[in-house]
Design an enzyme around this catalytic site. Structure first.
Site, short mmCIF file in Angstrom:
data_model
loop_
_atom_site.label_atom_id
_atom_site.label_comp_id
_atom_site.label_asym_id
_atom_site.label_seq_id
_atom_site.Cartn_x
_atom_site.Cartn_y
_atom_site.Cartn_z
N LYS A 147 -5.66 16.29 -0.97
CA LYS A 147 -6.48 15.13 -1.32
C LYS A 147 -6.54 14.17 -0.14
O LYS A 147 -5.52 13.62 0.27
CB LYS A 147 -5.89 14.39 -2.53
CG LYS A 147 -6.85 13.36 -3.08
CD LYS A 147 -6.22 12.43 -4.10
CE LYS A 147 -5.60 11.22 -3.47
NZ LYS A 147 -6.54 10.35 -2.77
N GLY A 154 1.12 8.00 4.18
CA GLY A 154 0.51 6.82 3.59
C GLY A 154 1.51 5.67 3.58
O GLY A 154 2.44 5.65 4.40
N SER A 155 1.33 4.77 2.65
CA SER A 155 2.15 3.56 2.64
C SER A 155 3.56 3.85 2.10
O SER A 155 3.77 4.79 1.31
CB SER A 155 1.48 2.50 1.76
OG SER A 155 1.38 3.00 0.44
N THR A 156 4.48 2.99 2.48
CA THR A 156 5.86 3.10 1.98
C THR A 156 5.87 2.88 0.46
O THR A 156 6.60 3.54 -0.26
CB THR A 156 6.76 2.07 2.72
OG1 THR A 156 6.74 2.44 4.11
CG2 THR A 156 8.18 2.07 2.22
N GLU A 162 5.59 10.56 5.43
CA GLU A 162 5.29 9.82 6.67
C GLU A 162 4.71 8.48 6.25
O GLU A 162 3.59 8.42 5.74
CB GLU A 162 4.27 10.61 7.51
CG GLU A 162 4.79 11.94 8.01
CD GLU A 162 6.01 11.81 8.88
OE1 GLU A 162 6.24 10.72 9.45
OE2 GLU A 162 6.77 12.79 8.98
N CYS A 199 -0.79 3.84 12.33
CA CYS A 199 0.59 3.57 11.93
C CYS A 199 1.48 3.37 13.15
O CYS A 199 2.54 2.76 13.05
CB CYS A 199 1.11 4.72 11.08
SG CYS A 199 0.93 6.31 11.91
N GLU A 257 4.22 -4.89 7.09
CA GLU A 257 3.15 -4.15 7.78
C GLU A 257 1.80 -4.79 7.44
O GLU A 257 1.47 -4.93 6.26
CB GLU A 257 3.16 -2.69 7.35
CG GLU A 257 2.18 -1.85 8.14
CD GLU A 257 2.09 -0.41 7.66
OE1 GLU A 257 2.02 -0.19 6.44
OE2 GLU A 257 2.06 0.49 8.51
P1 NAD Z 1 -1.84 4.63 0.57
O1 NAD Z 1 -0.38 4.89 0.38
O2 NAD Z 1 -2.48 3.60 -0.26
O3 NAD Z 1 -2.67 5.97 0.30
C1 NAD Z 1 -2.43 7.17 1.02
C2 NAD Z 1 -2.89 8.35 0.18
O4 NAD Z 1 -2.05 8.45 -0.96
C3 NAD Z 1 -4.30 8.22 -0.37
O5 NAD Z 1 -4.89 9.50 -0.38
C4 NAD Z 1 -4.08 7.69 -1.77
O6 NAD Z 1 -5.12 7.99 -2.66
C5 NAD Z 1 -2.81 8.42 -2.16
N1 NAD Z 1 -1.96 7.78 -3.14
C6 NAD Z 1 -1.76 6.44 -3.35
N2 NAD Z 1 -0.88 6.26 -4.35
C7 NAD Z 1 -0.49 7.48 -4.77
C8 NAD Z 1 0.39 7.95 -5.78
N3 NAD Z 1 1.09 7.12 -6.56
N4 NAD Z 1 0.56 9.29 -5.95
C9 NAD Z 1 -0.11 10.15 -5.15
N5 NAD Z 1 -1.00 9.78 -4.21
C10 NAD Z 1 -1.17 8.45 -4.01
O7 NAD Z 1 -2.03 4.37 2.12
P2 NAD Z 1 -3.38 4.01 2.88
O8 NAD Z 1 -3.69 2.58 2.62
O9 NAD Z 1 -4.38 5.05 2.62
O10 NAD Z 1 -2.91 4.18 4.40
C11 NAD Z 1 -2.28 3.20 5.14
C12 NAD Z 1 -0.78 3.45 5.19
O11 NAD Z 1 -0.50 4.74 5.72
C13 NAD Z 1 -0.07 2.48 6.11
O12 NAD Z 1 1.11 2.06 5.49
C14 NAD Z 1 0.26 3.32 7.34
O13 NAD Z 1 1.36 2.89 8.11
C15 NAD Z 1 0.51 4.65 6.72
N6 NAD Z 1 0.38 5.72 7.69
C16 NAD Z 1 1.51 6.36 8.12
C17 NAD Z 1 1.42 7.37 9.08
C18 NAD Z 1 2.65 8.09 9.58
O14 NAD Z 1 2.49 9.11 10.24
N7 NAD Z 1 3.83 7.61 9.31
C19 NAD Z 1 0.17 7.73 9.56
C20 NAD Z 1 -0.96 7.05 9.10
C21 NAD Z 1 -0.85 6.05 8.15
#
Ligand code: NAD
Length: 480
Positions: free
Chosen positions: A173, A226-228, A248, A282, A384
């Site tokens: 996804k 994604g996010s922490t 990550e 990130c 962040e």
């Molecule tokens: P997000 O966590 O809101 O979403 C990321 C993905 O997870 C999306 O596809 C979203 O639909 C899905 N998602 C959200 N909640 C979920 C849940 N409860 N269960 C399953 N899937 C879920 O993050 P974002 O706003 O899309 O991205 C930004 C974040 O990503 C920032 O915190 C950034 O630092 C982080 N990031 C980390 C890295 C890394 O390599 N460490 C790389 C890129 C981005």
């Protein structure tokens, strides 16, 4: 208006519930397509398709898997200009950035793991008492890959390619905020001859579609970027099910500049590490620590160079700062700029919404922003923001720099600028970050393990570690 489709069992299909979400072009602030609002029923269909395809794919020779993944890489390269354009429209990033980073690196991910499939090896040990012990590595089965919006095709393929190379079938996804290049990848998979059901791409929100992937009992592993915050939710569901987890997550990365650095090189790279992709990487360095003796010189040069960055239409060749990905994220960044002011921060550059004329008048643009005068323990320096906002402040000793660098809950990456070799090694060992760049930024060798420490994640992606993550290791002992 154009409707994006799910990719299940080799076919492009509507979500079962026929529900769609709006997909915005952030540079103009308007809806330009619809994206499936998939739910549990769609996840179930995708899992069934993946389970059906698994035996065939797991038993496909590594060289045949390699050839198909190579074809996908070649097709991404062939369509590079088109993909860069739609990635820019979907995300708001400058098309030139998509064309030089996102899309070539997406192709490189497939190419790297295609060749990794044919070179993947395992360990064997002759034991003293006439026995042979070896590790049998087998694909897990069906795995889930979930990615964010900031580097859409690049991070999506970074998870999918090693999973496929190791012989798994995938339910993936992308972010609902930037679905378009993942949809194009579905079409590329059909064109490449990837067998039906090996990769299934579902579109939808995290709480509905993402959560259904995470909790599905047939999905054996979750690779998430994604996010922490979301990482925590995912771990809460997946850990009691004993799923393999790679997370990550977010960062608040220090950029530590010593007086003995190559100033010009540091300045040029610091502009990129602060504001590339509107600061929505990130790995961007959002806390800039500068040795006191060069602080004044750095501050004036950094402000001057930042003011030269051209904010504008992401599709124009000379744009360096595009639009913020969504209205929600635009509001979040503006909120953080207000918090910084309340905390006593002084804005040296930016700090405002950036007006862009013409086609992009309704878009979500923010000026690259430099803030000074904040303590390291305030919200602006701990949370962040994930936008074009950095703080700068002086430090006096190496020990102080280390203490500041390590003062957040995050530990993703750090950049260190010094020409002193011993100091570079000392700092690398002392700074709590999974990735340390010395005198550079964003250089990647795909063979190395990639990932964060502390609340920036668990597990390491890249190279052998990524392939291994997607396998079950059996310990086989044979008495000779
Ligand atoms: P997000 O966590 O809101 O979403 C990321 C993905 O997870 C999306 O596809 C979203 O639909 C899905 N998602 C959200 N909640 C979920 C849940 N409860 N269960 C399953 N899937 C879920 O993050 P974002 O706003 O899309 O991205 C930004 C974040 O990503 C920032 O915190 C950034 O630092 C982080 N990031 C980390 C890295 C890394 O390599 N460490 C790389 C890129 C981005």
């Amino acid at each position: 208006m154009f409707q994006i489709k799910n990719f299940i069992g080799g076919r492009l299909i509507d979500p079962r519930g026929k529900n769609y979400l709006d997909n915005y072009d952030p540079a103009i602030g308007e809806v330009y397509s619809y994206v499936p609002d998939s739910d549990e029923q769609d996840v179930e269909l995708a899992v069934q398709a993946a389970e059906h395809a698994f035996e065939g794919w797991a038993n496909t020779s590594a060289s045949d898997r390699c050839s198909i993944l190579m074809r996908i890489a070649d097709l991404i390269d062939m369509k590079s200009d088109y993909l860069s354009g739609i990635e820019s429209i979907d995300n708001g990033k400058p098309k030139t950035l998509a064309a030089t980073v996102d899309i070539p690196r997406a192709a490189a991910n497939f190419r790297f793991f295609a060749t990794a499939a044919v070179q993947f090896s395992t360990d064997a040990h002759h034991m003293e008492n006439n026995a042979l012990n070896y590790t049998l590595r087998q694909p897990l089965g069906v795995v889930g890959c979930i990615s964010p919006w900031n580097l859409p095709l690049y991070l999506f393929t970074w998870k999918i390619a090693p999973a496929l190379a190791a012989g798994n079938c995938v339910v993936a996804k992308p972010s609902e905020v930037t679905p378009m290049t993942a949809y194009e990848l579905s079409k590329i998979c059909i064109e490449s001859g990837l067998p039906a059901g090996v990769l299934n791409i579902l579109h939808g929100t995290g709480p509905k579609c993402g959560a259904a992937i995470v909790k599905h009992p047939a999905i054996k592993a979750i690779s998430f970027t994604g996010s922490t915050r979301a990482g925590k939710e995912i771990a809460t569901v997946a850990a009691p099910m004993f799923k393999k987890l790679s997370l990550e997550l977010g960062g608040k990365n220090p950029n530590i500049i010593f007086a003995d650095c190559d100033f010009e090189k540091m300045l040029k790279t610091t502009i990129q590490s602060s504001f590339s992709n509107q600061g929505e990487i990130c790995l961007c360095g959002s806390r800039i620590l500068v040795e006191k003796s060069i602080y004044e010189k750095f501050r004036s040069a950094f402000v001057e160079e930042t003011k030269k960055l051209k904010i504008g239409d992401p599709l124009q060749q000379d744009t360096s700062i595009g639009a913020i990905v969504s209205k929600q994220h635009f509001d979040k960044i503006n909120y953080h700029i207000r918090v910084a002011a309340e905390e006593g921060g002084m804005v040296l550059s930016g700090g405002e919404i950036a007006p862009v004329n013409g086609r992009c008048a309704g878009g979500w643009f923010i000026q690259p922003t430099i803030i000074e005068g904040l303590p390291w323990s305030c919200r602006t320096n701990l949370e962040e923001i994930f936008g074009p906002v950095v703080t700068i402040a002086p430090f006096e000793t190496e020990e102080e720099a280390i203490q500041i660098a390590n003062s957040t809950e995050y530990g993703l990456s750090a950049t260190i600028w010094t020409e002193n070799l011993n100091r570079a090694h000392r700092m690398s060992a002392a700074v709590q970050s999974g990735i340390i760049w010395i005198n550079c930024w964003m250089h990647r060798d795909l063979r190395t393990p990639f990932g964060g420490m502390k609340n920036s994640g668990v597990g390491r992606e890249g190279g052998n570690e990524a392939m291994r993550f997607f396998t079950e290791a059996k310990n086989v002992c044979l008495k000779l």
